[in-house]
Design an enzyme around this catalytic site. Structure first.
Site, PDB file in Angstrom:
ATOM      1  N   ALA A  67       0.868  -1.166   0.000  1.00 46.04           N
ATOM      2  CA  ALA A  67       0.000   0.000   0.000  1.00 46.04           C
ATOM      3  C   ALA A  67       0.911   1.223   0.000  1.00 46.04           C
ATOM      4  O   ALA A  67       2.068   1.137   0.408  1.00 46.04           O
ATOM      5  CB  ALA A  67      -0.879  -0.022   1.242  1.00 46.04           C
ATOM      6  N   GLY A 112       0.717  -4.950   0.941  1.00 47.75           N
ATOM      7  CA  GLY A 112      -0.519  -4.997   0.158  1.00 47.75           C
ATOM      8  C   GLY A 112      -0.319  -5.663  -1.200  1.00 47.75           C
ATOM      9  O   GLY A 112      -1.273  -6.170  -1.792  1.00 47.75           O
ATOM     10  N   GLU A 115      -0.570  -9.282  -0.536  1.00 50.96           N
ATOM     11  CA  GLU A 115      -1.997  -9.526  -0.261  1.00 50.96           C
ATOM     12  C   GLU A 115      -2.816  -9.519  -1.547  1.00 50.96           C
ATOM     13  O   GLU A 115      -3.748 -10.312  -1.703  1.00 50.96           O
ATOM     14  CB  GLU A 115      -2.513  -8.460   0.721  1.00 50.96           C
ATOM     15  CG  GLU A 115      -1.891  -8.600   2.100  1.00 50.96           C
ATOM     16  CD  GLU A 115      -2.227  -7.432   3.013  1.00 50.96           C
ATOM     17  OE1 GLU A 115      -1.808  -6.294   2.714  1.00 50.96           O
ATOM     18  OE2 GLU A 115      -2.911  -7.643   4.027  1.00 50.96           O
ATOM     19  N   GLU A 135       4.891  -5.278   7.176  1.00 51.17           N
ATOM     20  CA  GLU A 135       4.161  -4.221   7.883  1.00 51.17           C
ATOM     21  C   GLU A 135       4.679  -3.960   9.296  1.00 51.17           C
ATOM     22  O   GLU A 135       4.646  -2.826   9.771  1.00 51.17           O
ATOM     23  CB  GLU A 135       2.656  -4.558   7.946  1.00 51.17           C
ATOM     24  CG  GLU A 135       1.916  -4.341   6.634  1.00 51.17           C
ATOM     25  CD  GLU A 135       1.960  -5.557   5.712  1.00 51.17           C
ATOM     26  OE1 GLU A 135       2.774  -6.473   5.947  1.00 51.17           O
ATOM     27  OE2 GLU A 135       1.179  -5.572   4.753  1.00 51.17           O
TER      28      GLU A 135
HETATM   29  N1  CO8 Z   1       4.604   3.116  -0.765  1.00 53.88           N
HETATM   30  C1  CO8 Z   1       4.994   4.272  -1.329  1.00 53.88           C
HETATM   31  N2  CO8 Z   1       6.132   4.415  -2.043  1.00 53.88           N
HETATM   32  C2  CO8 Z   1       6.913   3.331  -2.181  1.00 53.88           C
HETATM   33  C3  CO8 Z   1       6.558   2.078  -1.622  1.00 53.88           C
HETATM   34  C4  CO8 Z   1       5.351   2.002  -0.891  1.00 53.88           C
HETATM   35  N3  CO8 Z   1       4.913   0.852  -0.357  1.00 53.88           N
HETATM   36  N4  CO8 Z   1       7.545   1.197  -1.915  1.00 53.88           N
HETATM   37  C5  CO8 Z   1       8.454   1.869  -2.627  1.00 53.88           C
HETATM   38  N5  CO8 Z   1       8.081   3.143  -2.803  1.00 53.88           N
HETATM   39  C6  CO8 Z   1       8.792   4.206  -3.517  1.00 53.88           C
HETATM   40  C7  CO8 Z   1       9.997   4.702  -2.729  1.00 53.88           C
HETATM   41  O1  CO8 Z   1       9.599   5.657  -1.768  1.00 53.88           O
HETATM   42  C8  CO8 Z   1      10.850   5.279  -3.825  1.00 53.88           C
HETATM   43  O2  CO8 Z   1      10.334   6.542  -4.171  1.00 53.88           O
HETATM   44  P1  CO8 Z   1      11.367   7.767  -4.491  1.00 53.88           P
HETATM   45  O3  CO8 Z   1      12.134   7.315  -5.706  1.00 53.88           O
HETATM   46  O4  CO8 Z   1      10.456   8.924  -4.767  1.00 53.88           O
HETATM   47  O5  CO8 Z   1      12.240   7.925  -3.299  1.00 53.88           O
HETATM   48  C9  CO8 Z   1      10.584   4.353  -5.009  1.00 53.88           C
HETATM   49  O6  CO8 Z   1       9.355   3.685  -4.705  1.00 53.88           O
HETATM   50  C10 CO8 Z   1      11.651   3.303  -5.195  1.00 53.88           C
HETATM   51  O7  CO8 Z   1      11.817   2.618  -3.976  1.00 53.88           O
HETATM   52  P2  CO8 Z   1      13.240   2.419  -3.268  1.00 53.88           P
HETATM   53  O8  CO8 Z   1      14.167   3.548  -3.606  1.00 53.88           O
HETATM   54  O9  CO8 Z   1      12.995   2.150  -1.819  1.00 53.88           O
HETATM   55  O10 CO8 Z   1      13.758   1.123  -4.018  1.00 53.88           O
HETATM   56  P3  CO8 Z   1      14.764   0.026  -3.451  1.00 53.88           P
HETATM   57  O11 CO8 Z   1      15.148  -0.823  -4.611  1.00 53.88           O
HETATM   58  O12 CO8 Z   1      15.860   0.642  -2.671  1.00 53.88           O
HETATM   59  O13 CO8 Z   1      13.885  -0.848  -2.428  1.00 53.88           O
HETATM   60  C11 CO8 Z   1      11.909  -2.013  -1.699  1.00 53.88           C
HETATM   61  C12 CO8 Z   1      12.792  -1.595  -2.910  1.00 53.88           C
HETATM   62  C13 CO8 Z   1      12.675  -3.033  -0.860  1.00 53.88           C
HETATM   63  C14 CO8 Z   1      10.658  -2.661  -2.279  1.00 53.88           C
HETATM   64  C15 CO8 Z   1      11.585  -0.778  -0.860  1.00 53.88           C
HETATM   65  O14 CO8 Z   1      11.042   0.218  -1.710  1.00 53.88           O
HETATM   66  C16 CO8 Z   1      10.585  -1.031   0.232  1.00 53.88           C
HETATM   67  O15 CO8 Z   1      10.936  -1.584   1.259  1.00 53.88           O
HETATM   68  N6  CO8 Z   1       9.322  -0.557   0.032  1.00 53.88           N
HETATM   69  C17 CO8 Z   1       8.289  -0.618   1.048  1.00 53.88           C
HETATM   70  C18 CO8 Z   1       7.782  -2.016   1.213  1.00 53.88           C
HETATM   71  C19 CO8 Z   1       6.733  -2.052   2.290  1.00 53.88           C
HETATM   72  O16 CO8 Z   1       6.996  -1.776   3.444  1.00 53.88           O
HETATM   73  N7  CO8 Z   1       5.507  -2.432   1.917  1.00 53.88           N
HETATM   74  C20 CO8 Z   1       4.410  -2.533   2.838  1.00 53.88           C
HETATM   75  C21 CO8 Z   1       3.655  -1.245   2.899  1.00 53.88           C
HETATM   76  S1  CO8 Z   1       2.406  -1.267   4.135  1.00 53.88           S
HETATM   77  C22 CO8 Z   1       1.158  -2.165   3.440  1.00 53.88           C
HETATM   78  O17 CO8 Z   1       1.233  -2.624   2.345  1.00 53.88           O
HETATM   79  C23 CO8 Z   1      -0.051  -2.360   4.292  1.00 53.88           C
HETATM   80  C24 CO8 Z   1      -1.189  -2.991   3.518  1.00 53.88           C
HETATM   81  C25 CO8 Z   1      -2.469  -2.901   4.245  1.00 53.88           C
HETATM   82  C26 CO8 Z   1      -2.976  -1.506   4.275  1.00 53.88           C
HETATM   83  C27 CO8 Z   1      -4.265  -1.415   4.998  1.00 53.88           C
HETATM   84  C28 CO8 Z   1      -4.914  -0.026   4.837  1.00 53.88           C
HETATM   85  C29 CO8 Z   1      -4.418   0.993   5.755  1.00 53.88           C
END
Ligand code: CO8
Length: 260
Positions: A67, A112, A115, A135
């Protein structure tokens, strides 16, 4: 609806729905959830001759990285619960869609995103795909069904570990655990998903829909899956496709199903 975050291409009865927010690794923001709701709740149900849907992510890096975290920062408990509820309703539309929905997981499927893949009926992973529910790293838990569906797919022991540790697993491990149906070379995810849909499309369409309903009933605490199977079996017996399928077998020819 004009889609801004989904690219939808329908060809030969197969809809390829690509989540297209590549710069944010296809993270699911509210507009994207709304567009998925519109496709799986409305538009997709009206496409004539639809054999199946493939869900994938734009680019080579991510299926969906979760998400959109930037939307979370100021949520209060009521808003958080409402957002999770809405997402679950949309994912339930996918899980209960009338034709097979196959996730073509072309990269990170996190939070998400994992999921979302789990809400699909089948999952094909590219060799470099990675899965996880990170998460707890954010002080959250999954909100789009992850605590429930991950247990369904991999069992309580491993699901508990993955959810508690936020560890990521690769495609081979996801296959070993039963989280994905196939692992294919990078770039072949959508082709393999198409192959699966072409195979299910040779079967009786109403029987396919009933299979989806009955399997889902097993996991629905308000439903009696055995009863659902009895009723669906009876319904199948009233279809023209049942008569065609049985006749074709006896006449040693290929069945020509009409979905009636
Ligand atoms: N949300 C928003 N932006 C994201 C997300 C995300 N989940 N994942 C990556 N991005 C963005 C980064 O901020 C970055 O943006 P920018 O270039 O503007 O800085 C761009 O994508 C590229 O990402 P990275 O530079 O971090 O790329 P890396 O290769 O270094 O890392 C990863 C890749 C490992 C995938 C890393 O991006 C990461 O850890 N992302 C987050 C993963 C995460 O924690 N996901 C879970 C989110 S919470 C969730 O899904 C809850 C679901 C249920 C919600 C219920 C409703 C409330």
């Amino acid at each position: 609806m004009v889609y801004e975050n989904l690219n939808i291409q329908v060809d030969n009865g197969i809809a390829v729905v690509t989540i297209s927010r590549e710069k944010a690794l296809n993270a699911l923001n509210s507009p994207t959830i709304l567009e998925l709701q519109h496709f799986f709740g409305t538009e997709g149900r009206t496409i004539a001759g639809l054999k199946g849907v493939i869900l994938t992510g734009a680019g080579e890096k991510a299926f969906v990285a979760g998400a959109d975290i930037s939307e979370f920062t100021s949520l209060n408990p009521q808003q958080g619960a409402a957002l999770a509820m809405r997402g679950q309703e949309v994912f339930n539309l996918i899980e209960n869609f009338h034709v097979p929905v196959v996730a073509a997981v072309n990269g990170f499927a996190l939070g998400g995103g994992c999921e979302l893949a789990m809400a699909c009926h089948l999952r094909v992973a590219g060799e470099k795909a990675r899965f996880g529910q990170p998460e707890v790293n954010l002080g959250l838990i999954p909100g789009y069904g992850g605590t429930q569906r991950l247990v369904q797919y991999v069992g309580k022991t491993k699901a508990m570990e993955l959810l508690l540790t936020a560890d990521m697993i690769d495609a081979a491990e996801a296959f070993r655990l039963g989280l994905v149906n196939y692992v294919v070379p990078v770039g072949e995810e959508v082709n393999k998903a198409k192959e699966l849909i072409e195979k299910t499309a040779t079967k009786a369409p109403m029987a396919i829909t009933y299979i989806i309903e009955c399997v889902n009933a097993y996991f629905n605490k308000d439903a009696d899956g055995f009863r659902a199977e009895v009723e669906a079996f009876g319904q199948c017996c009233g279809t023209e496709d049942f008569r065609e399928g049985a006749s074709a077998f006896l006449e040693k020819r290929k069945a020509n199903f009409q979905g009636k």
